[in-house]
Design an enzyme around this catalytic site. Structure first.
Site, mmCIF file in Angstrom:
data_model
loop_
_atom_site.group_PDB
_atom_site.id
_atom_site.type_symbol
_atom_site.label_atom_id
_atom_site.label_comp_id
_atom_site.label_asym_id
_atom_site.label_seq_id
_atom_site.Cartn_x
_atom_site.Cartn_y
_atom_site.Cartn_z
ATOM 1 N N ASP A 41 0.827 -1.209 0.000
ATOM 2 C CA ASP A 41 0.000 0.000 0.000
ATOM 3 C C ASP A 41 0.861 1.258 0.000
ATOM 4 O OD1 ASP A 41 -2.378 1.414 -0.051
ATOM 5 O OD2 ASP A 41 -2.693 1.317 2.116
ATOM 6 N N LEU A 42 1.857 1.285 -0.860
ATOM 7 C CA LEU A 42 2.732 2.461 -0.923
ATOM 8 C C LEU A 42 2.000 3.604 -1.606
ATOM 9 C CD1 LEU A 42 5.488 3.750 -0.445
ATOM 10 C CD2 LEU A 42 6.159 2.940 -2.700
#
Length: 129
Positions: free
Chosen positions: A94-95
């Site tokens: 989930d960058l």
């Protein structure tokens, strides 16, 4: 929460830093955890250091521009964190700018921290059957 309990111990993060010769690493550490029952519902919690604003807000406040050196510094800091979590056998998954927080206080802007491991997944290199 499971990721933090398994991998966000300060001594493990410090050991990784020393092994790699890093002054700092943007990996948040867990101070404590527990659970409490409130109105018949059990709530779990973790305690972590306080961090500053996310870089998404800073980017927008800066007219959607960052100096080139800031981009390089952020990229290198995030690569160090990725190397740490990958060495633990996890991927973040989930960058995004909202998950990169600056440190808190006067000296906080020099280190960015990758947070929100809610989608972090354990992976294996073994043969899948």
């Amino acid at each position: 929460m499971h990721f933090y309990m398994r991998n966000a111990k300060l001594e493990d993060i410090k050991r990784f830093q020393q092994e790699r010769g890093l002054k700092t690493i943007g990996m948040p550490y867990m101070i404590g955890n527990g659970s409490v029952e409130l109105n018949g519902t059990k709530h779990r919690f973790i305690v972590m250091p306080r961090y500053g604003s996310d870089i998404s807000k800073l980017f927008l406040a800066n007219g959607r521009r960052f100096p080139e050196e800031t981009i390089y510094r952020l990229a290198l800091q995030m690569l160090d964190v990725y190397e740490f979590i990958h060495s633990c056998g996890y991927v973040h998954a989930d960058l995004k700018a909202a998950n990169i927080l600056l440190g808190y206080g006067k000296e906080g802007n020099s280190q960015a921290y990758l947070v929100d491991y809610g989608l972090a997944s354990h992976y294996t290199t073994k043969e899948f059957k």
